[in-house]
Design an enzyme around this catalytic site. Structure first.
Site, PDB file in Angstrom:
ATOM      1  N   SER A  44       9.242  47.208  63.270  1.00 36.35           N
ATOM      2  CA  SER A  44      10.387  47.141  64.168  1.00 36.35           C
ATOM      3  C   SER A  44      11.374  46.093  63.669  1.00 36.35           C
ATOM      4  CB  SER A  44       9.940  46.798  65.596  1.00 36.35           C
ATOM      5  OG  SER A  44       9.307  45.527  65.614  1.00 36.35           O
ATOM      6  N   LYS A  82      10.408  27.589  59.029  1.00 40.27           N
ATOM      7  CA  LYS A  82      11.482  28.329  58.362  1.00 40.27           C
ATOM      8  C   LYS A  82      12.155  27.463  57.297  1.00 40.27           C
ATOM      9  CE  LYS A  82      11.353  32.413  60.295  1.00 40.27           C
ATOM     10  NZ  LYS A  82      11.091  33.636  59.511  1.00 40.27           N
ATOM     11  N   ASP A 108      -3.297  40.990  61.037  1.00 42.23           N
ATOM     12  CA  ASP A 108      -2.770  39.801  61.703  1.00 42.23           C
ATOM     13  C   ASP A 108      -2.496  38.751  60.631  1.00 42.23           C
ATOM     14  OD1 ASP A 108      -2.185  37.553  63.156  1.00 42.23           O
ATOM     15  OD2 ASP A 108      -4.045  37.541  64.330  1.00 42.23           O
ATOM     16  N   TYR A 110       9.049  26.522  64.868  1.00 45.77           N
ATOM     17  CA  TYR A 110       9.750  27.608  64.170  1.00 45.77           C
ATOM     18  C   TYR A 110      10.687  27.047  63.100  1.00 45.77           C
ATOM     19  CZ  TYR A 110      12.723  31.788  63.668  1.00 45.77           C
ATOM     20  OH  TYR A 110      13.433  32.865  63.187  1.00 45.77           O
ATOM     21  N   ASN A 157       9.088  39.207  55.673  1.00 40.51           N
ATOM     22  CA  ASN A 157       9.964  39.262  56.832  1.00 40.51           C
ATOM     23  C   ASN A 157       9.268  38.917  58.147  1.00 40.51           C
ATOM     24  OD1 ASN A 157      12.278  40.499  58.591  1.00 40.51           O
ATOM     25  ND2 ASN A 157      10.459  41.657  59.146  1.00 40.51           N
TER      26      ASN A 157
END
Length: 244
Positions: free
Chosen positions: A16, A148, A54, A144, A80
């Site tokens: 998705s 990143k 996972d 996060y 991604n």
């Protein structure tokens, strides 16, 4: 021998969102694509093969990587798959940190290692890592943003280590992209969502297809002189923040 198989691009998290848009763009160009995600997609294509794992966990990641490497001639990799896991320094937990480090850093390393033989053998291997404009700092994204940012460091180092093998390694830093993941953290009509919209220089939200077009540029065999770079697909939200 995998070398006798068609060249294949692995896209993690392609069931998705942005990953799906990248996979569909590659398929439209006639490419073979492998999707590796924690859920199987509700869409299909004759040149798409999907595996379920996972990626926050080491053992399933290693197992999936070995299976894909044994059955496909992987010449490009798009790391991604991601998870935002909102939280401040007051609320973040080590369990969340472990999960996101596993997904954004360990999985990237393990998949890259698994596919290095065919990436090298192709002479034009391509790796694209999906970072985020949050790597420059974002409130309520302590875990996060840290991971990143780590992806950018990994990207630059891999580019230096693998350049002589003909492998380019680049990163994309999406800004506000209207995906399901974004909407979960930024509900329509919420004050923080309005602030984000007001910060976008081009006056609109980004789309998954905007990011996919950037990925296609980095993945092209013709773009072998661009490596170690970060392209912010952000509508201008990093202006005045990102280094030149």
């Amino acid at each position: 021998m995998t070398a006798s198989l068609p060249e294949t691009t692995v896209v993690t998290g392609a069931s998705s969102g942005i990953g799906r848009a990248i996979a569909e763009a590659l398929l439209a160009q006639g490419c073979h694509v492998v999707n590796l995600d924690y859920v199987l997609p509700d869409w299909n294509h004759a040149s798409l093969t999907s595996y379920q794992a996972d990626l926050t966990r080491e053992a399933p990641t290693r197992e999936a990587a070995a299976t894909i490497a044994a059955n496909h001639n992987v010449t490009a990799l798009v790391n991604n798959a991601g998870a935002t896991r909102p939280g401040t320094i007051d609320t973040a937990t080590t369990a969340t940190l472990d999960d996101v480090v596993g997904l954004h850093l360990r999985a990237v390393m393990l998949l890259t290692q698994a596919f290095l033989p065919t990436l090298r053998a192709s002479g034009h291997g391509r790796i694209v890592n999906m970072s985020s404009r949050a790597a420059l700092g974002k409130v309520d994204r302590i875990v996060y943003s840290a991971t990143k940012a780590g992806m950018i460091g990994m990207t630059r180092t891999l580019a230096m280590e693998l350049g002589r093998d003909g492998i380019t390694v680049n990163a994309i830093g999406p800004g506000p992209i209207a995906t399901e993941l974004f909407r979960k953290s930024n509900p329509e009509g919420a004050p923080q969502t309005k602030r984000i919209l007001d910060s976008i220089a081009v006056g609109r939200m980004g789309t998954a297809e905007d990011v996919a077009r950037a990925a296609l540029f980095f993945l092209s065999p013709d773009n072998g002189f661009v490596t170690g770079q970060v392209l912010y697909v952000c509508g201008g939200t990093t202006l005045g923040v990102a280094p030149v």
